[in-house]
Design a protein around this motif. Structure first.
Motif, short mmCIF file in Angstrom:
data_model
loop_
_atom_site.label_atom_id
_atom_site.label_comp_id
_atom_site.label_asym_id
_atom_site.label_seq_id
_atom_site.Cartn_x
_atom_site.Cartn_y
_atom_site.Cartn_z
N HIS A 1 -5.23 -0.48 -4.59
CA HIS A 1 -4.00 0.16 -5.04
C HIS A 1 -3.07 -0.87 -5.68
N GLU A 2 -2.94 -2.03 -5.04
CA GLU A 2 -2.05 -3.08 -5.57
C GLU A 2 -2.72 -3.81 -6.74
N ILE B 1 -3.92 10.33 4.35
CA ILE B 1 -2.57 10.13 4.86
C ILE B 1 -1.80 11.41 4.56
N ALA C 1 1.87 11.51 2.26
CA ALA C 1 1.70 10.27 1.51
C ALA C 1 2.90 10.04 0.61
N ASP D 1 4.46 4.59 -1.95
CA ASP D 1 4.04 3.27 -1.44
C ASP D 1 2.65 3.30 -0.83
N TRP D 2 2.36 4.35 -0.08
CA TRP D 2 1.09 4.43 0.64
C TRP D 2 0.36 5.71 0.25
N SER E 1 -4.80 1.88 0.91
CA SER E 1 -3.60 1.14 0.53
C SER E 1 -2.65 0.99 1.71
N ALA E 2 -2.74 1.89 2.69
CA ALA E 2 -1.81 1.84 3.81
C ALA E 2 -2.37 1.05 4.99
N SER E 3 -3.57 0.53 4.84
CA SER E 3 -4.26 -0.01 6.01
C SER E 3 -4.48 -1.51 5.94
N ARG F 1 3.77 -7.12 0.09
CA ARG F 1 4.63 -6.61 1.16
C ARG F 1 4.73 -7.56 2.33
N ARG G 1 1.60 -3.25 6.81
CA ARG G 1 0.79 -2.06 6.57
C ARG G 1 1.01 -1.16 7.78
#
Lengths: 221, 203
Positions: free
Chosen positions: A85-86, B61, B64, B67-68, B73-75, B103, B146
């Motif tokens: 994603h990033e 998610i 969602a 950002d996530w 991407s959130a993990s 982040r 995360r």
């Protein structure tokens, strides 16, 4: 992205990096040619650009299989894939290729003039060969990245990567050598084959990372 | 935020490894996946992380945000291997991951202090013991933020004291609204975690 390039360059320069191996292999190939061909200086000078190109090609194929395998073995590859994603995976692959070329391809270009002397090449021919190597070897890395990604799960994929990649790098070789000859032999053109080779490099710098990214994603099962 | 796993199934070609796994984890909730070796715990974690294509079902998610947007991407994924380069120092390894994952949460030095390894900062990663390597890998969870932690045998190689310390980090993460899913055969002593027992050995 810069962080990844810097990390890979640092890894390439430290112990276990393939930089010195590539240079030594290149040197070994070029050094044995005069023994095989015989002490005909004119002949050596004439085949010099081709031999330099073949040597550089083989030397840059040498370390390719480690491009992703090292990251897979220590688990980094999973994390790199998860950051999609990033950092899109194709960009990550591109950064790794840039770092790989800077640590293995660029040193070959830098030593090529010295090796050109071993082949009794004229200054103009040495200059032209080095210039074509500078513009052409990145293409080998980008094409090789796809092969390396396909074979990433194989424990001894080294030779397989080289064999898979070879047919695709042959156009680069042809135009590279053609341009190098064009610089010294009068009727032959330099600019056209050189530009075609640059176009190949640019084309594969886009296609290679995307293909390698897709292969890596599929291999993570 | 909510991690929702629906009807997840995985197949390695020789029949299903697990089927119809359904659960949901809210902010601050944790799940322990336990079971014998070969039961498919790691496969489940990889399937949730999106590293392995499930043969059926989804991991998503709910709610969602920009950002996530999805689970990867959130993990944070803490795999069985440490994802550190032996030739680089501990500091170089961690600061690379912090820059790459983005982040930033804790600083690298702070994180090393949290896991009690500040004295190894400038040592090559290969000089560390198995347990210390694992702890550095755990520090990776702290340096970038995360919300979801996906842990695969997080405590393997840790001594009793470090295990307790790790449980505290997990508890802290859950208290600040984080979600944890951990596959382990050694229970992590964190109260209030749900448990998912994997039964038989897969064929």
């Amino acid at each position: 992205m810069t962080a990844l390039i810097l990390r890979d360059i640092r890894l390439g320069l430290r112990a276990g990096g393939g930089m010195l191996i590539g240079i030594l292999f290149f040197l070994a190939v070029i050094a044995v040619v005069p023994f095989g061909v015989g002490p005909d200086l004119n002949l050596l000078g004439r085949i010099g650009p081709a031999i330099l190109w073949i040597g550089a090609l083989l030397a840059s194929l040498l370390g390719l299989d480690r491009l992703f395998q090292a990251d897979r073995e220590d688990g980094s590859l999973d994390i790199l894939i998860l950051q999609g994603h990033e950092h899109p995976l194709a960009l990550t692959v591109f950064a790794k290729c840039v770092a790989h070329w800077l640590t293995t391809g660029l040193p070959l270009v830098i030593v090529s003039p010295a090796l050109g002397l071993l082949m009794n090449m004229q200054p103009a021919a040495i200059l032209a060969t080095s210039a074509t190597l500078l513009a052409g070897t990145p293409a080998i890395t980008f094409i090789g990245a796809t092969g390396a990604a396909l074979a990433v799960a194989l424990p001894r994929g080294g030779l397989l990567v080289s064999v898979m990649v070879l047919p695709f790098v042959i156009p680069v070789l042809i135009f590279g050598v053609m341009a190098a000859y064009g610089a010294v032999e009068n009727p032959a053109p330099f600019t056209q084959p050189f530009l075609l080779m640059c176009a190949l490099t640019l084309f594969f710098s886009v296609l290679g990372p995307f293909a390698a990214g897709a292969a890596l994603k599929a291999s993570s099962d | 935020m909510k991690l929702v796993v629906t009807d997840l199934a995985a197949d390695r070609g020789s029949g299903p490894i697990f089927e119809a796994i359904t659960f949901a984890l809210q902010d601050g909730e944790g799940l322990l996946v336990t079971g014998p070796n070969g039961a498919g715990k790691s496969t489940l974690i990889r399937a949730i992380a999106g590293l392995l294509r499930p043969s059926a079902g989804t991991a998503e998610i709910e709610g969602a945000t920009e950002d996530w947007p999805d689970v990867p991407s959130a993990s944070h994924y803490l795999g069985p291997i440490n994802a550190m380069k032996p030739a680089l120092t501990v500091f170089e390894n961690l600061s690379f991951w912090q820059t790459f994952c983005g982040r930033p949460a804790l600083g690298v030095d702070e994180a090393l202090e949290r896991i009690g390894l500040e004295h190894t900062r400038d040592l090559p990663f290969s000089y560390l013991s198995t347990g210390q390597r694992r702890r550095v890998s755990i520090a990776k969870l702290l340096i970038s933020h995360r919300p979801v932690w996906l842990l695969d045998e997080p405590t393997s190689g840790l001594d009793a004291a470090s295990e307790l310390h790790f449980a505290e980090l997990v508890r802290e993460h859950m208290e600040t609204g984080g979600i944890v899913a951990a596959a382990t055969h050694l229970p992590i002593r964190v109260e209030g975690m749900k448990e998912l027992k994997f039964g038989g050995v897969a064929a």
